[in-house]
Design a protein around this motif. Sequence first.
Motif, PDB file in Angstrom:
ATOM      1  N   HIS A   1      -8.589   7.458   6.917  1.00 56.56           N
ATOM      2  CA  HIS A   1      -7.333   7.048   6.295  1.00 56.56           C
ATOM      3  C   HIS A   1      -6.471   8.264   6.041  1.00 56.56           C
ATOM      4  O   HIS A   1      -6.973   9.347   5.761  1.00 56.56           O
TER       5      HIS A   1
ATOM      6  N   HIS B   1       0.830  -1.214   0.000  1.00 48.11           N
ATOM      7  CA  HIS B   1       0.000   0.000   0.000  1.00 48.11           C
ATOM      8  C   HIS B   1       0.858   1.254   0.000  1.00 48.11           C
ATOM      9  O   HIS B   1       0.674   2.153   0.804  1.00 48.11           O
TER      10      HIS B   1
ATOM     11  N   LYS C   1      -9.500   9.770   0.851  1.00 46.80           N
ATOM     12  CA  LYS C   1     -10.583  10.705   1.229  1.00 46.80           C
ATOM     13  C   LYS C   1     -11.809  10.327   0.417  1.00 46.80           C
ATOM     14  O   LYS C   1     -12.678  11.131   0.114  1.00 46.80           O
TER      15      LYS C   1
HETATM   16  C1  SDX Z   1      -4.217   1.226   7.745  1.00 44.65           C
HETATM   17  O1  SDX Z   1      -1.298   4.406   5.389  1.00 44.65           O
HETATM   18  C2  SDX Z   1      -1.818   3.319   4.961  1.00 44.65           C
HETATM   19  O2  SDX Z   1      -1.875   3.062   3.773  1.00 44.65           O
HETATM   20  C3  SDX Z   1      -2.316   2.383   6.022  1.00 44.65           C
HETATM   21  C4  SDX Z   1      -3.080   1.157   5.525  1.00 44.65           C
HETATM   22  C5  SDX Z   1      -2.168   0.202   4.784  1.00 44.65           C
HETATM   23  O3  SDX Z   1      -2.683  -0.576   3.962  1.00 44.65           O
HETATM   24  O4  SDX Z   1      -0.958   0.171   5.097  1.00 44.65           O
HETATM   25  O5  SDX Z   1      -4.122   1.572   4.674  1.00 44.65           O
HETATM   26  C6  SDX Z   1      -3.670   0.358   6.671  1.00 44.65           C
HETATM   27  O6  SDX Z   1      -3.507   1.554   8.667  1.00 44.65           O
HETATM   28  C7  SDX Z   1      -5.629   1.743   7.598  1.00 44.65           C
HETATM   29  C8  SDX Z   1      -6.028   2.668   8.782  1.00 44.65           C
HETATM   30  C9  SDX Z   1      -6.414   1.756   9.951  1.00 44.65           C
HETATM   31  N1  SDX Z   1      -6.648   2.580  11.148  1.00 44.65           N
HETATM   32  C10 SDX Z   1      -7.884   2.742  11.648  1.00 44.65           C
HETATM   33  O7  SDX Z   1      -8.906   2.351  11.097  1.00 44.65           O
HETATM   34  C11 SDX Z   1      -7.918   3.474  12.987  1.00 44.65           C
HETATM   35  C12 SDX Z   1      -9.045   4.490  12.961  1.00 44.65           C
HETATM   36  N2  SDX Z   1      -8.681   5.538  12.014  1.00 44.65           N
HETATM   37  C13 SDX Z   1      -8.057   6.738  12.572  1.00 44.65           C
HETATM   38  O8  SDX Z   1      -7.216   6.509  13.656  1.00 44.65           O
HETATM   39  C14 SDX Z   1      -7.531   7.635  11.477  1.00 44.65           C
HETATM   40  O9  SDX Z   1      -8.450   7.680  10.476  1.00 44.65           O
HETATM   41  C15 SDX Z   1      -6.165   7.393  10.876  1.00 44.65           C
HETATM   42  C16 SDX Z   1      -5.117   7.219  11.898  1.00 44.65           C
HETATM   43  C17 SDX Z   1      -6.199   6.191   9.987  1.00 44.65           C
HETATM   44  C18 SDX Z   1      -5.851   8.628  10.075  1.00 44.65           C
HETATM   45  O10 SDX Z   1      -5.877   9.687  11.013  1.00 44.65           O
HETATM   46  P1  SDX Z   1      -5.710  11.160  10.525  1.00 44.65           P
HETATM   47  O11 SDX Z   1      -4.451  11.298   9.782  1.00 44.65           O
HETATM   48  O12 SDX Z   1      -5.945  12.083  11.687  1.00 44.65           O
HETATM   49  O13 SDX Z   1      -6.909  11.307   9.501  1.00 44.65           O
HETATM   50  P2  SDX Z   1      -7.404  12.644   8.939  1.00 44.65           P
HETATM   51  O14 SDX Z   1      -6.332  13.698   8.947  1.00 44.65           O
HETATM   52  O15 SDX Z   1      -8.078  12.339   7.650  1.00 44.65           O
HETATM   53  O16 SDX Z   1      -8.523  13.091  10.028  1.00 44.65           O
HETATM   54  C19 SDX Z   1      -9.347  14.173   9.700  1.00 44.65           C
HETATM   55  C20 SDX Z   1     -10.189  14.395  10.929  1.00 44.65           C
HETATM   56  C21 SDX Z   1      -9.354  14.564  12.191  1.00 44.65           C
HETATM   57  O17 SDX Z   1     -10.126  15.440  13.031  1.00 44.65           O
HETATM   58  P3  SDX Z   1      -9.676  17.018  13.040  1.00 44.65           P
HETATM   59  O18 SDX Z   1      -8.233  17.059  13.481  1.00 44.65           O
HETATM   60  O19 SDX Z   1      -9.902  17.514  11.635  1.00 44.65           O
HETATM   61  O20 SDX Z   1     -10.622  17.622  14.073  1.00 44.65           O
HETATM   62  O21 SDX Z   1     -11.044  13.256  11.154  1.00 44.65           O
HETATM   63  C22 SDX Z   1     -10.782  12.720  12.440  1.00 44.65           C
HETATM   64  C23 SDX Z   1      -9.385  13.194  12.829  1.00 44.65           C
HETATM   65  O22 SDX Z   1      -9.289  13.251  14.238  1.00 44.65           O
HETATM   66  N3  SDX Z   1     -10.804  11.265  12.283  1.00 44.65           N
HETATM   67  C24 SDX Z   1     -11.685  10.472  12.885  1.00 44.65           C
HETATM   68  C25 SDX Z   1     -11.370   9.175  12.448  1.00 44.65           C
HETATM   69  N4  SDX Z   1     -10.329   9.229  11.622  1.00 44.65           N
HETATM   70  C26 SDX Z   1      -9.978  10.523  11.528  1.00 44.65           C
HETATM   71  N5  SDX Z   1     -12.705  10.727  13.739  1.00 44.65           N
HETATM   72  C27 SDX Z   1     -13.406   9.634  14.153  1.00 44.65           C
HETATM   73  N6  SDX Z   1     -13.145   8.353  13.786  1.00 44.65           N
HETATM   74  C28 SDX Z   1     -12.146   8.098  12.931  1.00 44.65           C
HETATM   75  N7  SDX Z   1     -11.887   6.826  12.573  1.00 44.65           N
END
Ligand code: SDX
Length: 393
Positions: free
Chosen positions: A270, A194, A274
């Motif tokens: 992610h 990925h 998006k």
């Molecule tokens: C993988 O990178 C890769 O390619 C990874 C992966 C791979 O194949 O290697 O795809 C595998 O790791 C997938 C992701 C798995 N993780 C989860 O499902 C955990 C839950 N997701 C979140 O922790 C989060 O979405 C992240 C860590 C994945 C991303 O976090 P970011 O970088 O903060 O995401 P963003 O910048 O798009 O967030 C925008 C907003 C933020 O709020 P604000 O700062 O704007 O107020 O959305 C919020 C985030 O706090 N947000 C969430 C959320 N994910 C982001 N709010 C609620 N629930 C969520 N899951």
Amino acid sequence: NTGRFTFDPGFTSTAACESKITYIDGDQGVLLHRGYPIEQLAEQSSFLEVAYLLLNGELPNQKEHDEFRYLITRHTMVHEQLATFYRGFRRDAHPMAIMCGVVGALSAFYHDSTDIHDPQQRTIACHRLIAKMPTIAAMAYKYSVGQPFLYPDNSLSYTGNFLRMTFGVPAEPYVINPVVEDALDKIFILHADHEQNASTSTVRLAGSSGANPFACIAAGIACLWGPAHGGANEAALEMLREIGRPERIPEFVARAKNKDDPFRLMGFGHRVYKNYDPRAKVLGEAATKVLDTLGISDPVLDTARELERVALSDDYFIEKKLYPNVDFYSGIILSAIGFPTSMFTALFALARTTGWIAQWTEMMEDKEQKIGRPRQLYTGHGPRDYVPLAQRG
Ligand code: SDX
């Protein structure tokens, strides 16, 4: 004036790295491996064929496929002393703790494939890692349930071999369910690579120092374990089970939107996508097919579907472009197959090892490659003189 000292680092950030292996368009929800759409690979290819594609850049013809299959299967067994290594762990050790330890120790058993400057040794190390990860993961599971390790059976498919080593027992023949074998092979394909995610970047950074390939993959396993990354598949199913009934979904969605609550919807959001993660789309469809075919009705799937519906119609998730990712549905399928949640991330590591070594190989073949050295923006104190203890307030 907070006493903070900032200085011009004299550099601007540059792109992380160049790669020909995987392309992601996060806005469009596109994922290509060497130009082939993930949806087509998941539906029409096999994990071993995708491994060949990631490593070599082209899909194999029949001769190349058969040759690659032989090169991999001849390395599926592990050194007998490695079995002793497992016996040092507690039975309740998390499989990812075992995988970190065992894979990191492989260089102690396979000295003849640790010279990173020898292309032949690099190739053998890559084949060993692809071949041994199923054996190592299956042994971690067997050790946790107190059952004997099973040796690989190379007459089986890559995924069939893993299923038998995991769920088979010496006392009776193990019959591979083709629906399960196909679903798990599809899951491995969807997790193979990925681009420059956190664990792949960890493998590249470790590799840039000249560390041996086994140590680099162990570093990737450690990074993948985090719940924000590969650990999310385990956390997502536990979250769905905790929600239990669709009526409780609003409570969890409200918590996920609350900035003061560290809770996040696991399997949602992610760093790059998006839009809908294309892998989640395939896994969502596969979940229905596998449970129907196995005659399993798991209320968790209904909860997942309803949670997705509610979240995708909620302004917060729409505005922040949060969609289901690869970890949202995968655990439902893995659980239906019979894996405990503790094995989910180990399965992710098994599959991602192929992507990690393809990326590591691409970097090792780059003659311009230098050691990775992320810079920083310093925001601490400026220069100041030492104050002897007796003179401090
Ligand atoms: C993988 O990178 C890769 O390619 C990874 C992966 C791979 O194949 O290697 O795809 C595998 O790791 C997938 C992701 C798995 N993780 C989860 O499902 C955990 C839950 N997701 C979140 O922790 C989060 O979405 C992240 C860590 C994945 C991303 O976090 P970011 O970088 O903060 O995401 P963003 O910048 O798009 O967030 C925008 C907003 C933020 O709020 P604000 O700062 O704007 O107020 O959305 C919020 C985030 O706090 N947000 C969430 C959320 N994910 C982001 N709010 C609620 N629930 C969520 N899951």
